[in-house]
Scaffold this motif. Structure first.
Motif, PDB file in Angstrom:
ATOM      1  N   SER A  12      -0.282  -1.620   2.323  1.00 42.73           N
ATOM      2  CA  SER A  12       1.012  -2.286   2.156  1.00 42.73           C
ATOM      3  C   SER A  12       1.994  -1.325   1.504  1.00 42.73           C
ATOM      4  O   SER A  12       1.623  -0.242   1.036  1.00 42.73           O
ATOM      5  N   GLU A  13       3.248  -1.738   1.455  1.00 42.67           N
ATOM      6  CA  GLU A  13       4.259  -0.896   0.792  1.00 42.67           C
ATOM      7  C   GLU A  13       3.893  -0.688  -0.671  1.00 42.67           C
ATOM      8  O   GLU A  13       4.045   0.407  -1.217  1.00 42.67           O
ATOM      9  N   GLU A  14       3.373  -1.749  -1.302  1.00 39.43           N
ATOM     10  CA  GLU A  14       2.965  -1.642  -2.700  1.00 39.43           C
ATOM     11  C   GLU A  14       1.806  -0.654  -2.855  1.00 39.43           C
ATOM     12  O   GLU A  14       1.742   0.105  -3.821  1.00 39.43           O
ATOM     13  N   GLY A  15       0.894  -0.653  -1.874  1.00 41.37           N
ATOM     14  CA  GLY A  15      -0.237   0.266  -1.924  1.00 41.37           C
ATOM     15  C   GLY A  15       0.201   1.710  -1.790  1.00 41.37           C
ATOM     16  O   GLY A  15      -0.265   2.593  -2.537  1.00 41.37           O
ATOM     17  N   PHE A  16       1.106   2.000  -0.860  1.00 39.79           N
ATOM     18  CA  PHE A  16       1.604   3.365  -0.693  1.00 39.79           C
ATOM     19  C   PHE A  16       2.393   3.812  -1.913  1.00 39.79           C
ATOM     20  O   PHE A  16       2.335   4.982  -2.303  1.00 39.79           O
ATOM     21  N   GLU A 267      -7.441   0.992  -9.206  1.00 37.29           N
ATOM     22  CA  GLU A 267      -6.400   0.053  -8.797  1.00 37.29           C
ATOM     23  C   GLU A 267      -6.335  -1.166  -9.705  1.00 37.29           C
ATOM     24  O   GLU A 267      -5.260  -1.712  -9.943  1.00 37.29           O
ATOM     25  N   GLN A 268      -7.456  -1.586 -10.251  1.00 37.26           N
ATOM     26  CA  GLN A 268      -7.514  -2.812 -11.034  1.00 37.26           C
ATOM     27  C   GLN A 268      -7.109  -2.619 -12.488  1.00 37.26           C
ATOM     28  O   GLN A 268      -6.880  -3.574 -13.200  1.00 37.26           O
ATOM     29  N   ALA A 269      -7.037  -1.354 -12.945  1.00 35.49           N
ATOM     30  CA  ALA A 269      -6.700  -1.093 -14.340  1.00 35.49           C
ATOM     31  C   ALA A 269      -5.922   0.204 -14.434  1.00 35.49           C
ATOM     32  O   ALA A 269      -5.962   1.045 -13.540  1.00 35.49           O
ATOM     33  N   ARG A 270      -5.235   0.378 -15.528  1.00 36.95           N
ATOM     34  CA  ARG A 270      -4.407   1.569 -15.689  1.00 36.95           C
ATOM     35  C   ARG A 270      -5.260   2.836 -15.784  1.00 36.95           C
ATOM     36  O   ARG A 270      -4.894   3.878 -15.293  1.00 36.95           O
TER      37      ARG A 270
END
Length: 519
Positions: A12-16, A267-270
């Motif tokens: 998705s755009e958020e993923g890129f 992806e799930q944490a900083r």
């Protein structure tokens, strides 16, 4: 588990945008290790250790160095326009300035379905144009990621190496370490079983509830990200590709992750404590342990071509050699040869993998783990100082090409040490099928199994080892090699396994020092 919400779709755009943020933050803000340019990485990759120190001190290397010859011969030009429908192969020798070129690399599983490849016949066409839409999904998405980062070049093994040209394959495989260590980013299609599943595989649903702004509670995933094996963990070539890459984007089956020289982010944490499965950086103080760990990991993986057993780990071997200045011997090291020789098949995982076997064509001498297809482990002695009882007289490996870390066509060890002929007897253990007594006294022999040596055969079902006579070459106080004679001279042997026995004074077999050859 609390953290950031996993994306329902990574492409998705958020993923890129997440990928771009990770990459740009590393390039712009991370420490010196992450900012080393491709040129300086390339120089360091092939220089001897004393000149590597010059580079660390910002001094010029003292010998003339040709970086162009160490670049991959070909790259895929992908442009930077997201809507571009075509790409093409380019020869790096024709590019005006290599030092300013950035490229990404793809690490992926070939799988059972053959990926798109370049052959002698298709090379002219690929140099002219490559239809992106006709490529497998993994390749298309690697191109999309590369373009999104503003990088114009990409390296994919099956497209950039001429697959039906042995000479080209040898040349490019020798550069594999430089190809990955000098790339701006390695895109790892970790969750894809072949090139048609994509970098962004379909994810299982993961419902999450927002507790405060930007913080979510969701189903338990894993305490340690990527602890469970991904598809990429089955491919032998991928081990050194990930180990040597300064930056890696992991596209897993459940989440994405970033790993560079300074940090690890999921992806799930900083930030994460790390990705243990893929953290293979070398500690100069623990070189032997590091190498053994690498081989144990590597031996559990699959190769499309059995002959690549040593080639597919050669770049890592070269890096270890640079750090240790030790001599490489078909997967073992001269300085620690006697401990390295005591590898054995890992029976705990043997049943979970295809049957252990010797390679169908010659690949390595019998004393090297590379002669087998199957998982191996190394002996790690911590109870006492290691004092070899044997003496290395000669170590010789015949190379199949110029690369001292690649293919071999022969090998011989000339060793002088205590040698004894023993007769194996059967045991009820599934772990090891045979043992032999440590005394020639029949009364002591029947006293206890503790007075026997356990035999760990390389191929357990090669023959019925009970009541079979074999030779044992004592390497140390509690360990030895199990050997079978080759020919009629009585001086030439092949390895068939290892033996170990308790520490103490139970060894009462007469075994005079004998000089033998192991092939």
């Amino acid at each position: 588990i609390m953290g950031r919400k996993l994306l329902s779709k990574a492409d998705s755009e958020e993923g890129f945008d997440m990928i771009s943020t990770w990459f740009n933050n590393c390039v712009e803000h991370h420490n010196v290790a992450c900012k080393v340019s491709s040129k300086r990485r390339l120089e360091r990759a092939r220089l001897p250790p004393n000149q590597q120190q010059d580079l660390q001190s910002n001094h010029q290397p003292s010998q003339k160095f040709h970086t162009a010859s160490l670049w991959p011969t070909r790259l895929i030009y992908v442009g930077n326009a997201s809507g571009c429908k075509e790409a093409r192969l380019v020869e790096t020798g024709r590019l005006l300035s290599l030092k300013n070129i950035q490229y990404t690399t793809l690490s992926h599983c070939w799988g059972n379905s053959k990926p798109a490849i370049t052959t002698k016949e298709t090379l002219p066409e690929r140099m002219s144009s490559i239809s992106v839409s006709a490529l497998p999904k993994t390749f298309r998405e690697a191109i999309e990621i590369t373009r999104h980062l503003g990088i114009e070049y990409l390296w994919i093994d099956s497209l950039c190496i001429i697959q039906d040209c042995p000479e080209d394959w040898r040349t490019e495989s020798n550069k594999m370490g430089q190809v990955y260590s000098c790339s701006s980013l390695t895109i790892c299609a970790a969750g894809a079983r072949d090139s048609y599943e994509g970098c962004f595989v379909e994810r299982p649903p993961m419902p999450a509830i927002q507790v405060v702004s930007g913080v979510y509670v969701s189903e338990y995933v894993e305490m340690i990200p990527f602890w469970s094996p991904e598809a990429v963990d089955t491919r032998a070539w991928c081990l050194q590709e990930l180990a040597l890459s300064p930056r890696v984007l992991m596209c897993g089956s459940r989440m994405m992750a970033w790993r560079c020289e300074e940090t690890t982010i999921i992806e799930q944490a900083r930030q994460s404590m790390g990705l243990p499965r893929y953290d293979l950086r070398i500690d100069p103080k623990l070189l032997t342990r590091n190498w053994n760990d690498v081989v144990e990991n590597y031996s559990r993986r699959n190769l499309s071509q059995s002959r690549d057993k040593l080639v597919a780990i050669s770049a890592l071997a070269r890096k270890f050699a640079n750090e240790s200045t030790d001599q490489y011997l078909a997967g073992l090291w001269k300085r620690t040869l006697f401990t390295d020789l005591l590898w054995r098949v890992d029976v705990q995982v043997e049943t979970k993998l295809p049957r252990i076997s010797h390679s169908t064509s010659y690949r390595a001498p019998s004393w090297s783990w590379a002669s087998l297809d199957g998982p191996v482990i190394f002996t790690r002695e911590t109870r006492f100082d290691w004092e070899p009882l044997a003496l290395l007289v000669e170590a010789n490996v015949v190379l199949g090409a110029e690369d001292p870390f690649g293919e071999v066509v022969g090998g011989l060890l000339r060793i002088r040490g205590p040698l004894v002929l023993v007769t194996c007897r059967n045991t009820n253990s599934k772990a090891y099928p045979a043992c032999f007594p440590l005394s020639s006294d029949s009364a002591e022999e029947e006293d206890s199994n503790n007075r026997c040596a356990s035999c760990w055969f390389d191929i357990r079902d090669e023959m019925d080892w009970s009541n079979t006579s074999v030779f044992c070459l004592r390497i140390a106080q509690t360990h030895g090699l199990v050997l079978c004679p080759v020919g009629d001279t009585g001086e030439s042997f092949r390895r068939v396994g290892v033996a170990n026995w308790p520490l103490g004074s139970w060894w009462k077999l007469d075994c005079p020092d004998t000089e033998i050859s192991i092939i």
